[in-house]
Design an enzyme around this catalytic site. Structure first.
Site, PDB file in Angstrom:
ATOM      1  N   ASP A  45      61.772  19.051  70.072  1.00 49.48           N
ATOM      2  CA  ASP A  45      61.198  20.368  69.816  1.00 49.48           C
ATOM      3  C   ASP A  45      62.246  21.419  69.412  1.00 49.48           C
ATOM      4  O   ASP A  45      63.064  21.834  70.244  1.00 49.48           O
ATOM      5  CB  ASP A  45      60.429  20.853  71.065  1.00 49.48           C
ATOM      6  CG  ASP A  45      59.320  21.845  70.740  1.00 49.48           C
ATOM      7  OD1 ASP A  45      59.089  22.104  69.558  1.00 49.48           O
ATOM      8  OD2 ASP A  45      58.701  22.353  71.697  1.00 49.48           O
ATOM      9  N   LYS A  83      53.233  21.414  74.080  1.00 49.04           N
ATOM     10  CA  LYS A  83      54.104  22.574  73.883  1.00 49.04           C
ATOM     11  C   LYS A  83      54.389  23.258  75.214  1.00 49.04           C
ATOM     12  O   LYS A  83      55.506  23.686  75.483  1.00 49.04           O
ATOM     13  CB  LYS A  83      53.406  23.521  72.909  1.00 49.04           C
ATOM     14  CG  LYS A  83      54.298  24.505  72.187  1.00 49.04           C
ATOM     15  CD  LYS A  83      55.412  23.861  71.399  1.00 49.04           C
ATOM     16  CE  LYS A  83      55.568  24.372  70.004  1.00 49.04           C
ATOM     17  NZ  LYS A  83      56.583  23.684  69.216  1.00 49.04           N
ATOM     18  N   LYS A 106      55.177  34.800  63.538  1.00 52.25           N
ATOM     19  CA  LYS A 106      54.838  34.571  64.938  1.00 52.25           C
ATOM     20  C   LYS A 106      55.262  35.747  65.821  1.00 52.25           C
ATOM     21  O   LYS A 106      56.314  36.335  65.615  1.00 52.25           O
ATOM     22  CB  LYS A 106      55.551  33.318  65.390  1.00 52.25           C
ATOM     23  CG  LYS A 106      55.261  32.887  66.788  1.00 52.25           C
ATOM     24  CD  LYS A 106      56.008  31.615  67.022  1.00 52.25           C
ATOM     25  CE  LYS A 106      55.778  31.030  68.364  1.00 52.25           C
ATOM     26  NZ  LYS A 106      56.417  29.716  68.391  1.00 52.25           N
ATOM     27  N   LYS A 142      64.507  22.530  72.257  1.00 52.93           N
ATOM     28  CA  LYS A 142      63.907  23.199  73.402  1.00 52.93           C
ATOM     29  C   LYS A 142      63.928  22.342  74.672  1.00 52.93           C
ATOM     30  O   LYS A 142      64.156  22.845  75.765  1.00 52.93           O
ATOM     31  CB  LYS A 142      62.450  23.483  73.028  1.00 52.93           C
ATOM     32  CG  LYS A 142      61.903  24.655  73.702  1.00 52.93           C
ATOM     33  CD  LYS A 142      60.931  25.482  72.894  1.00 52.93           C
ATOM     34  CE  LYS A 142      59.919  24.803  72.037  1.00 52.93           C
ATOM     35  NZ  LYS A 142      59.582  25.603  70.849  1.00 52.93           N
TER      36      LYS A 142
HETATM   37  P1  NAD Z   1      52.838  22.643  59.759  1.00 54.08           P
HETATM   38  O1  NAD Z   1      51.529  22.348  60.387  1.00 54.08           O
HETATM   39  O2  NAD Z   1      52.899  23.660  58.693  1.00 54.08           O
HETATM   40  O3  NAD Z   1      53.444  21.299  59.153  1.00 54.08           O
HETATM   41  C1  NAD Z   1      53.240  20.048  59.709  1.00 54.08           C
HETATM   42  C2  NAD Z   1      52.967  19.052  58.591  1.00 54.08           C
HETATM   43  O4  NAD Z   1      52.872  17.754  59.150  1.00 54.08           O
HETATM   44  C3  NAD Z   1      51.657  19.289  57.858  1.00 54.08           C
HETATM   45  O5  NAD Z   1      51.898  19.388  56.466  1.00 54.08           O
HETATM   46  C4  NAD Z   1      50.807  18.065  58.192  1.00 54.08           C
HETATM   47  O6  NAD Z   1      49.985  17.681  57.118  1.00 54.08           O
HETATM   48  C5  NAD Z   1      51.874  17.046  58.469  1.00 54.08           C
HETATM   49  N1  NAD Z   1      51.519  15.909  59.334  1.00 54.08           N
HETATM   50  C6  NAD Z   1      50.741  15.855  60.440  1.00 54.08           C
HETATM   51  N2  NAD Z   1      50.718  14.612  60.942  1.00 54.08           N
HETATM   52  C7  NAD Z   1      51.516  13.864  60.161  1.00 54.08           C
HETATM   53  C8  NAD Z   1      51.918  12.511  60.169  1.00 54.08           C
HETATM   54  N3  NAD Z   1      51.448  11.671  61.087  1.00 54.08           N
HETATM   55  N4  NAD Z   1      52.756  12.084  59.206  1.00 54.08           N
HETATM   56  C9  NAD Z   1      53.214  12.923  58.250  1.00 54.08           C
HETATM   57  N5  NAD Z   1      52.867  14.212  58.188  1.00 54.08           N
HETATM   58  C10 NAD Z   1      52.024  14.673  59.125  1.00 54.08           C
HETATM   59  O7  NAD Z   1      53.801  22.994  60.969  1.00 54.08           O
HETATM   60  P2  NAD Z   1      55.274  23.651  60.924  1.00 54.08           P
HETATM   61  O8  NAD Z   1      55.145  25.102  61.149  1.00 54.08           O
HETATM   62  O9  NAD Z   1      56.012  23.165  59.746  1.00 54.08           O
HETATM   63  O10 NAD Z   1      55.881  23.025  62.249  1.00 54.08           O
HETATM   64  C11 NAD Z   1      56.138  21.637  62.306  1.00 54.08           C
HETATM   65  C12 NAD Z   1      56.375  21.178  63.727  1.00 54.08           C
HETATM   66  O11 NAD Z   1      57.550  21.778  64.217  1.00 54.08           O
HETATM   67  C13 NAD Z   1      55.246  21.536  64.703  1.00 54.08           C
HETATM   68  O12 NAD Z   1      54.999  20.457  65.560  1.00 54.08           O
HETATM   69  C14 NAD Z   1      55.821  22.658  65.476  1.00 54.08           C
HETATM   70  O13 NAD Z   1      55.304  22.744  66.798  1.00 54.08           O
HETATM   71  C15 NAD Z   1      57.286  22.272  65.509  1.00 54.08           C
HETATM   72  N6  NAD Z   1      58.126  23.411  65.814  1.00 54.08           N
HETATM   73  C16 NAD Z   1      58.209  24.470  64.943  1.00 54.08           C
HETATM   74  C17 NAD Z   1      58.999  25.558  65.249  1.00 54.08           C
HETATM   75  C18 NAD Z   1      59.163  26.727  64.327  1.00 54.08           C
HETATM   76  O14 NAD Z   1      59.824  27.676  64.646  1.00 54.08           O
HETATM   77  N7  NAD Z   1      58.599  26.701  63.148  1.00 54.08           N
HETATM   78  C19 NAD Z   1      59.686  25.575  66.454  1.00 54.08           C
HETATM   79  C20 NAD Z   1      59.581  24.494  67.313  1.00 54.08           C
HETATM   80  C21 NAD Z   1      58.812  23.416  66.957  1.00 54.08           C
END
Ligand code: NAD
Length: 524
Positions: A313, A362, A403, A480
């Site tokens: 994470d 989360k 966010k 995290k």
């Molecule tokens: P997002 O939903 O925009 O992107 C995720 C992508 O993954 C989507 O395009 C979806 O179609 C794809 N996906 C889902 N299942 C899949 C699979 N099995 N195989 C391939 N692709 C798949 O989300 P995001 O904002 O880009 O965040 C991505 C991840 O990072 C999330 O889990 C989020 O919790 C984690 N995260 C993000 C942050 C941040 O600051 N942006 C911080 C910590 C964790």
């Protein structure tokens, strides 16, 4: 860049009898100093300085490296890709606040410095970019690829993400249009039901199979061959999955996990399929989401294959502040008694997290981040005592990727008084996460080129050079809920995580750990 010869790529050399440079390697002898403590039984201690001698070997040849992202078409995937292309091309673009140029702000490796030492003439500090301490890959040189269950090309996906300025997007549209994610593994039960309508680019089969593992392995090999790469790093930045249930005989050992995949067991998550494929391919795999991708069997598999894994994470906003602020409060001797954390966000991550099982992943990831700091202070907290800690996340479409994180820290101060600190943190989530994705790739890659050997006489001596442990806890600063080698402590305190990263890198070129004693300015 990849073609620079080692002799000209170095910003500095270390002049020491313990450090030797060859064309291909830096060889260092390093004395690691710790303090060994014994307890007398009467509540008193004896502290004995201890020294272990290590040999470190750094491969100086910067490899041609590729980054493959799972969830490439998401907000993070598209933003980090666009950012690297913009940096590579040296782009600038117009905004309502004037022109902006591509940069790597928010990347520890690309945006921060380290004190090399003290100028022999002026007695001033000499600081150098973190990126120059060891011979690291430059992000501009990364080949980029990956998978997504949504088949949208990256230009369209970047529009969907709604993170970057139109004046920037227009300049990279052509390149981004040519980038299309590979079909991915989709087991609907693991992510929110509200994601189903974007899943149009999936491998057939909705539960674990060896065919899926083999297909991902082939994708990695093909990407490597097509781009003429020496190394690939795979990173999960796809949706947060629910936790996989831990079932004895299914995911507890490496062999059982492989059998469970073969038998199509429903508790094997897509992220674990990607981890297993990467491990078997000898490619580092990093998990940027909170779910328990690294079940015990998966960690054992990585150890067996001497392959690197890291997680879990990304630590981008609220938790990064928390691991800095709580470290400060508790080490200031202030008794933190509660933390209330509220988030609302309107991107697809927020939509996925509006589903209870995914939110739970989360919540777990966010909840343990102060444990080590509390446990370390036995003056303020009795054994087992812990501040109250609540985490709330709500989906609010209107705010998009911007966010909001609201935190209240409530503490007890001198003589029964109270201190309340309220934080309101607003920023584009993906612009914080993207530089972390880059740091994780660059540092994980660097760790594949560092080897060690112990030459002390205390029984810890090793004959052959070996790698660091498969679980790369050195990546903790960016994560995290840091994964550490089984049985070893988790460090969440941000400054300590930074110190470990900095000082391990320094050790590899025979430099002492950074210390802030500055006796040269105090003893006149
Ligand atoms: P997002 O939903 O925009 O992107 C995720 C992508 O993954 C989507 O395009 C979806 O179609 C794809 N996906 C889902 N299942 C899949 C699979 N099995 N195989 C391939 N692709 C798949 O989300 P995001 O904002 O880009 O965040 C991505 C991840 O990072 C999330 O889990 C989020 O919790 C984690 N995260 C993000 C942050 C941040 O600051 N942006 C911080 C910590 C964790």
């Amino acid at each position: 860049s990849a073609s620079t010869s080692p002799a000209t790529q170095d910003l500095f050399t270390v002049s020491s009898p313990n450090v030797a440079y060859s064309d291909s390697e830096i060889n260092t002898k390093y004395a690691y100093r710790t303090t060994s403590v014994t307890e007398n039984g009467d509540g008193k201690f004896v502290a004995t300085p201890k020294e272990t001698l290590y040999d470190f070997k750094v491969d100086r040849k910067i490899p041609k490296t590729g980054m493959m992202l799972v969830g490439w078409g998401g907000n993070n995937g598209t933003t980090v890709t666009a950012g690297i292309i913009a940096n590579r091309l040296g782009l600038s673009w117009d905004t309502r606040e004037g022109p902006r140029a591509a940069n790597y702000y928010g990347s520890v490796v690309m945006g921060s410095t380290m004190k090399l030492g003290i100028n022999a003439k002026t007695a001033e500090d000499v600081n150098i970019p973190f990126h120059k301490v060891l011979p690291m890959v430059h992000p501009n040189d990364l080949a980029i690829g990956g998978w997504d269950i949504s088949g949208m090309n990256l230009a369209a996906a970047m529009d969907r993400a709604a993170v970057l300025e139109p004046t920037l997007k227009a300049q990279i549209k052509k390149q981004m249009t040519e980038m299309v994610p590979l079909p991915s593994v989709y087991y609907p039960d693991f992510i929110a039901a509200n994601q189903e309508d974007r899943a149009d680019n999936c491998l057939s089969g909705s539960k674990a199979s060896l065919e899926h593992v083999e297909q991902i392995r082939k994708d990695i090999r093909d990407f490597k061959a097509k781009n003429g790469l020496d190394k690939v790093i795979v990173q999960w930045t796809a949706n947060t999955e629910r936790f996989a249930e831990l079932v004895p005989g299914v995911n507890d050992t490496a062999d059982n996990l492989m059998k469970a995949i073969e038998n199509g067991h429903e508790e094997v998550a897509p992220s674990t399929i990607f981890a297993v494929a990467s491990i078997l391919e000898g490619v580092p795999f990093i998990n940027g989401s909170p779910q328990n991708t690294f079940v015990a069997g998966c960690i054992e598999l990585a150890e067996k294959h001497n392959s690197f894994i890291g997680g879990d994470d990304f630590k981008s906003g609220q938790t990064k502040m928390k691991s800095a602020l709580v470290d400060f409060l508790i080490s200031a001797g202030i008794k933190l008694t509660s933390i209330a954390s509220y988030n609302h966000l309107g991107n697809n991550d927020g939509k996925n997290l509006s589903s209870q099982k995914q939110f739970r992943s989360k919540e777990i990831s966010k909840s343990n981040v102060v444990d080590d700091m509390v446990a370390a202070n036995n003056v303020l907290y009795k054994k087992g005592e812990h501040p109250d800690h609540t985490v709330v996340i709500k989906y609010m479409p209107a705010v998009g990727d911007n966010k909001r994180a609201l935190d209240e820290y409530y503490a007890e101060i001198f003589m029964g008084g109270h201190q309340t600190i309220s934080l309101f943190n607003v920023c584009e989530d993906s612009l914080l996460a993207s530089p972390l994705i880059i740091d994780l790739v660059l540092i994980a890659e660097m760790m594949t080129r560092i080897q060690w050997k112990a030459s002390s006489t205390d029984g810890a001596a090793t004959k052959e050079f070996g790698n660091f442990h498969s679980v790369l806890s050195i990546l903790s600063y960016m994560l995290k809920a840091p994964l550490t080698p089984p049985g070893t402590p988790v460090v969440n305190a941000l400054a300590k995580q930074r110190g470990a990263l900095t000082n391990i890198f320094r050790a590899c070129v025979g430099l002492e750990p950074e210390n802030d004693m500055t006796l040269e300015h105090k003893l006149f």
